[in-house]
Structure formats: C-alpha cells, structure tokens
Design a protein around this motif. Structure first.
Motif, PDB file in Angstrom:
ATOM      1  N   LEU A   1      25.271  28.256  49.626  1.00  0.00           N
ATOM      2  CA  LEU A   1      24.418  29.080  48.772  1.00  0.00           C
ATOM      3  C   LEU A   1      24.689  30.565  48.980  1.00  0.00           C
ATOM      4  O   LEU A   1      24.731  31.344  48.008  1.00  0.00           O
ATOM      5  CB  LEU A   1      22.953  28.766  49.056  1.00  0.00           C
ATOM      6  N   GLN A   2      24.879  30.979  50.221  1.00  0.00           N
ATOM      7  CA  GLN A   2      25.183  32.386  50.489  1.00  0.00           C
ATOM      8  C   GLN A   2      26.525  32.789  49.885  1.00  0.00           C
ATOM      9  O   GLN A   2      26.667  33.891  49.327  1.00  0.00           O
ATOM     10  CB  GLN A   2      25.181  32.642  51.990  1.00  0.00           C
ATOM     11  N   THR A   3      27.505  31.889  49.954  1.00  0.00           N
ATOM     12  CA  THR A   3      28.819  32.194  49.373  1.00  0.00           C
ATOM     13  C   THR A   3      28.720  32.330  47.853  1.00  0.00           C
ATOM     14  O   THR A   3      29.295  33.255  47.258  1.00  0.00           O
ATOM     15  CB  THR A   3      29.814  31.071  49.730  1.00  0.00           C
ATOM     16  N   ILE A   4      27.971  31.423  47.218  1.00  0.00           N
ATOM     17  CA  ILE A   4      27.817  31.500  45.755  1.00  0.00           C
ATOM     18  C   ILE A   4      27.096  32.779  45.360  1.00  0.00           C
ATOM     19  O   ILE A   4      27.482  33.460  44.392  1.00  0.00           O
ATOM     20  CB  ILE A   4      27.062  30.250  45.260  1.00  0.00           C
ATOM     21  N   ASP A   5      26.036  33.143  46.079  1.00  0.00           N
ATOM     22  CA  ASP A   5      25.314  34.383  45.768  1.00  0.00           C
ATOM     23  C   ASP A   5      26.210  35.601  45.927  1.00  0.00           C
ATOM     24  O   ASP A   5      26.171  36.534  45.105  1.00  0.00           O
ATOM     25  CB  ASP A   5      24.083  34.507  46.675  1.00  0.00           C
ATOM     26  N   ARG A   6      27.024  35.626  46.985  1.00  0.00           N
ATOM     27  CA  ARG A   6      27.907  36.766  47.210  1.00  0.00           C
ATOM     28  C   ARG A   6      28.948  36.883  46.106  1.00  0.00           C
ATOM     29  O   ARG A   6      29.245  37.992  45.618  1.00  0.00           O
ATOM     30  CB  ARG A   6      28.583  36.621  48.580  1.00  0.00           C
ATOM     31  N   LEU A   7      29.511  35.751  45.671  1.00  0.00           N
ATOM     32  CA  LEU A   7      30.512  35.781  44.604  1.00  0.00           C
ATOM     33  C   LEU A   7      29.894  36.229  43.277  1.00  0.00           C
ATOM     34  O   LEU A   7      30.504  37.017  42.534  1.00  0.00           O
ATOM     35  CB  LEU A   7      31.133  34.391  44.447  1.00  0.00           C
ATOM     36  N   LEU A   8      28.677  35.732  42.961  1.00  0.00           N
ATOM     37  CA  LEU A   8      28.024  36.145  41.724  1.00  0.00           C
ATOM     38  C   LEU A   8      27.693  37.633  41.736  1.00  0.00           C
ATOM     39  O   LEU A   8      27.816  38.324  40.720  1.00  0.00           O
ATOM     40  CB  LEU A   8      26.751  35.317  41.507  1.00  0.00           C
ATOM     41  N   PHE A   9      27.275  38.145  42.906  1.00  0.00           N
ATOM     42  CA  PHE A   9      26.954  39.570  43.001  1.00  0.00           C
ATOM     43  C   PHE A   9      28.208  40.425  42.801  1.00  0.00           C
ATOM     44  O   PHE A   9      28.187  41.434  42.068  1.00  0.00           O
ATOM     45  CB  PHE A   9      26.321  39.861  44.365  1.00  0.00           C
ATOM     46  N   CYS A  10      29.304  39.999  43.439  1.00  0.00           N
ATOM     47  CA  CYS A  10      30.550  40.750  43.268  1.00  0.00           C
ATOM     48  C   CYS A  10      31.055  40.686  41.828  1.00  0.00           C
ATOM     49  O   CYS A  10      31.567  41.679  41.290  1.00  0.00           O
ATOM     50  CB  CYS A  10      31.616  40.205  44.228  1.00  0.00           C
ATOM     51  N   GLN A  11      30.915  39.517  41.195  1.00  0.00           N
ATOM     52  CA  GLN A  11      31.356  39.388  39.810  1.00  0.00           C
ATOM     53  C   GLN A  11      30.537  40.287  38.883  1.00  0.00           C
ATOM     54  O   GLN A  11      31.101  40.972  38.012  1.00  0.00           O
ATOM     55  CB  GLN A  11      31.236  37.920  39.381  1.00  0.00           C
ATOM     56  N   GLN A  12      29.218  40.298  39.067  1.00  0.00           N
ATOM     57  CA  GLN A  12      28.385  41.137  38.223  1.00  0.00           C
ATOM     58  C   GLN A  12      28.662  42.621  38.452  1.00  0.00           C
ATOM     59  O   GLN A  12      28.656  43.423  37.502  1.00  0.00           O
ATOM     60  CB  GLN A  12      26.902  40.823  38.503  1.00  0.00           C
ATOM     61  N   LYS A  13      28.917  42.976  39.707  1.00  0.00           N
ATOM     62  CA  LYS A  13      29.226  44.379  40.004  1.00  0.00           C
ATOM     63  C   LYS A  13      30.530  44.804  39.340  1.00  0.00           C
ATOM     64  O   LYS A  13      30.628  45.900  38.762  1.00  0.00           O
ATOM     65  CB  LYS A  13      29.312  44.566  41.515  1.00  0.00           C
ATOM     66  N   ALA A  14      31.547  43.908  39.365  1.00  0.00           N
ATOM     67  CA  ALA A  14      32.826  44.236  38.727  1.00  0.00           C
ATOM     68  C   ALA A  14      32.662  44.339  37.212  1.00  0.00           C
ATOM     69  O   ALA A  14      33.261  45.229  36.567  1.00  0.00           O
ATOM     70  CB  ALA A  14      33.858  43.173  39.091  1.00  0.00           C
ATOM     71  N   LEU A  15      31.837  43.462  36.618  1.00  0.00           N
ATOM     72  CA  LEU A  15      31.621  43.540  35.172  1.00  0.00           C
ATOM     73  C   LEU A  15      30.886  44.817  34.776  1.00  0.00           C
ATOM     74  O   LEU A  15      31.187  45.429  33.737  1.00  0.00           O
ATOM     75  CB  LEU A  15      30.828  42.311  34.706  1.00  0.00           C
ATOM     76  N   ASP A  16      29.933  45.245  35.603  1.00  0.00           N
ATOM     77  CA  ASP A  16      29.235  46.501  35.311  1.00  0.00           C
ATOM     78  C   ASP A  16      30.182  47.693  35.370  1.00  0.00           C
ATOM     79  O   ASP A  16      30.117  48.596  34.515  1.00  0.00           O
ATOM     80  CB  ASP A  16      28.076  46.679  36.294  1.00  0.00           C
ATOM     81  N   GLU A  17      31.071  47.708  36.360  1.00  0.00           N
ATOM     82  CA  GLU A  17      32.052  48.797  36.450  1.00  0.00           C
ATOM     83  C   GLU A  17      33.003  48.783  35.259  1.00  0.00           C
ATOM     84  O   GLU A  17      33.366  49.841  34.722  1.00  0.00           O
ATOM     85  CB  GLU A  17      32.841  48.673  37.763  1.00  0.00           C
ATOM     86  N   LEU A  18      33.397  47.557  34.848  1.00  0.00           N
ATOM     87  CA  LEU A  18      34.302  47.462  33.703  1.00  0.00           C
ATOM     88  C   LEU A  18      33.616  47.925  32.429  1.00  0.00           C
ATOM     89  O   LEU A  18      34.236  48.562  31.572  1.00  0.00           O
ATOM     90  CB  LEU A  18      34.789  46.015  33.559  1.00  0.00           C
ATOM     91  N   ARG A  19      32.319  47.636  32.298  1.00  0.00           N
ATOM     92  CA  ARG A  19      31.597  48.059  31.093  1.00  0.00           C
ATOM     93  C   ARG A  19      31.463  49.574  31.037  1.00  0.00           C
ATOM     94  O   ARG A  19      31.485  50.167  29.953  1.00  0.00           O
ATOM     95  CB  ARG A  19      30.221  47.409  31.084  1.00  0.00           C
TER      96      ARG A  19
END
Length: 199
Positions: free
Chosen positions: A132-150
């Motif tokens: 669960l911690q690994t999934i949360d960390r990956l989702l957080f990193c993915q959302q952060k990268a998408l925000d930077e790309l936007r």
C-alpha cells in the motif's frame, strides 16, 4: 262528439316509433306510454341474531389460530434454508466415528504451530502495508509529474492522460448483445420445474 275530437283525446295515448329512456323537454303535450326497466329487486334479508357467546367463542378461536401461526413463524425465523450443495451426505455422517483419527500432539508441537501462525500473520500484514505504501508513493509521484507537465504545456498533458492502447491491446468488434434471428421458429416445449419450494 265528432270524430276529430275523439282522435284528439286518444292522441296522447299513442306509442312513439322510438321510446327513449328519458322524457323529452318539449311543449308538445304528447306523453306517450313509458316502459321502465325491470330491476328484479327484492327486500333485504334480515340479519340473523346470533348469541354473543357464540360470536365471542368464534373470535377467540380465530385469535388463538393467528397466535399459533405467529409463534410458529417466530420459531423458524432463525432457521436458514438448507443448501443442497453444502449438506453432508448421510453415509459420511454414519462413518464419522470410523474416519476419526486418534492422534494426539504434544504441547510443544501445538505451541510451535501457534507461534508459526502468528509469525505468518505478522509477515502478511507487513507485506500488505508495504504494498500500500508503494502504491501511494507511485501515485503521488505520478500526479506530481502530471502537474508539472500541465504547467509546461496543456497539449502534452492531454496527450499524457490518454490511454496507451499499445500497453493494453484490447479490441472489441460487434454488438454487445446477440441480435434476434429473423424468421426463427421458437420450439414450444414443456419443462418440469424441479426446484424445491421452502415455506
């Protein structure tokens, strides 16, 4: 009395060609003959006077019958409907004593098994938390990268959030339901309902 006067006297008693159910509103003095429908009515029957004790006894019997049915339903409320697949065959129940093994384990072995089960439960709990911690960390990193790309480019962001069909090779062809067959002669057969009914 003249003939014309006699005719005028009997003019009111002649029958019309069509007899209507209601009286015409007219200044014509002719009333004609009227026929009322036959109602076939009869006087109401008098109610029989019953003994109050008999009426009371009948109501008591009805009340006791209802109370008995309520008690029977309340007794069977916790009784579940039997599932045929989960029922144990009677021959196995008869052979229960013959199939039992008289094996007794030592207290050390039983304690060792209990400790092993506890260690296994702790291991699986830590494994689930780590996943669960690994999934949360990956989702957080993915959302952060998408925000930077936007922030950099809206077009690149819209392209990035599209489904990648190369990674998910799924294609669907045809309707989701089978269409009706034209000129299909439906067989008119009989079937026997063998399902059990529980009351």
């Amino acid at each position: 009395m003249s003939f014309s006067a006699l005719i005028s006297q009997f003019k009111r008693l002649c029958l019309p060609s069509v007899i209507s159910a209601h009286r015409h509103i007219s200044t014509d003095p002719n009333l004609f003959f009227r026929a009322t429908p036959c109602l076939m009515a009869e006087p109401l029957k008098k109610k029989k006077k019953m003994d109050p004790a008999v009426v009371r006894a009948r109501e008591e019997r009805k009340k006791k019958r209802l109370e008995k049915q309520i008690r029977r339903l309340e007794k069977n409320t916790r009784q579940l409907k039997p599932i045929q697949e989960c029922e144990v065959p009677l021959n196995l129940l008869d052979e229960k004593l013959a199939r039992q093994r008289g094996i007794s384990h030592s207290a050390e072995l039983l304690e060792k098994r209990v400790l092993l089960e506890k260690r296994w439960a702790n291991f699986k709990r830590e494994q689930v938390l780590s996943d669960l911690q690994t999934i949360d960390r990956l989702l957080f990193c993915q959302q952060k990268a998408l925000d930077e790309l936007r922030n950099e480019s809206e077009e690149l962001y819209q392209e990035a959030i599209q489904f990648d069909f190369h990674l998910i090779p799924f294609t669907s062809v045809g309707p989701v339901e089978t269409p009706a067959i034209e000129n299909y002669d439906v067989p008119d057969g009989e079937y026997q309902d063998v399902s059990k009914k529980w009351t």
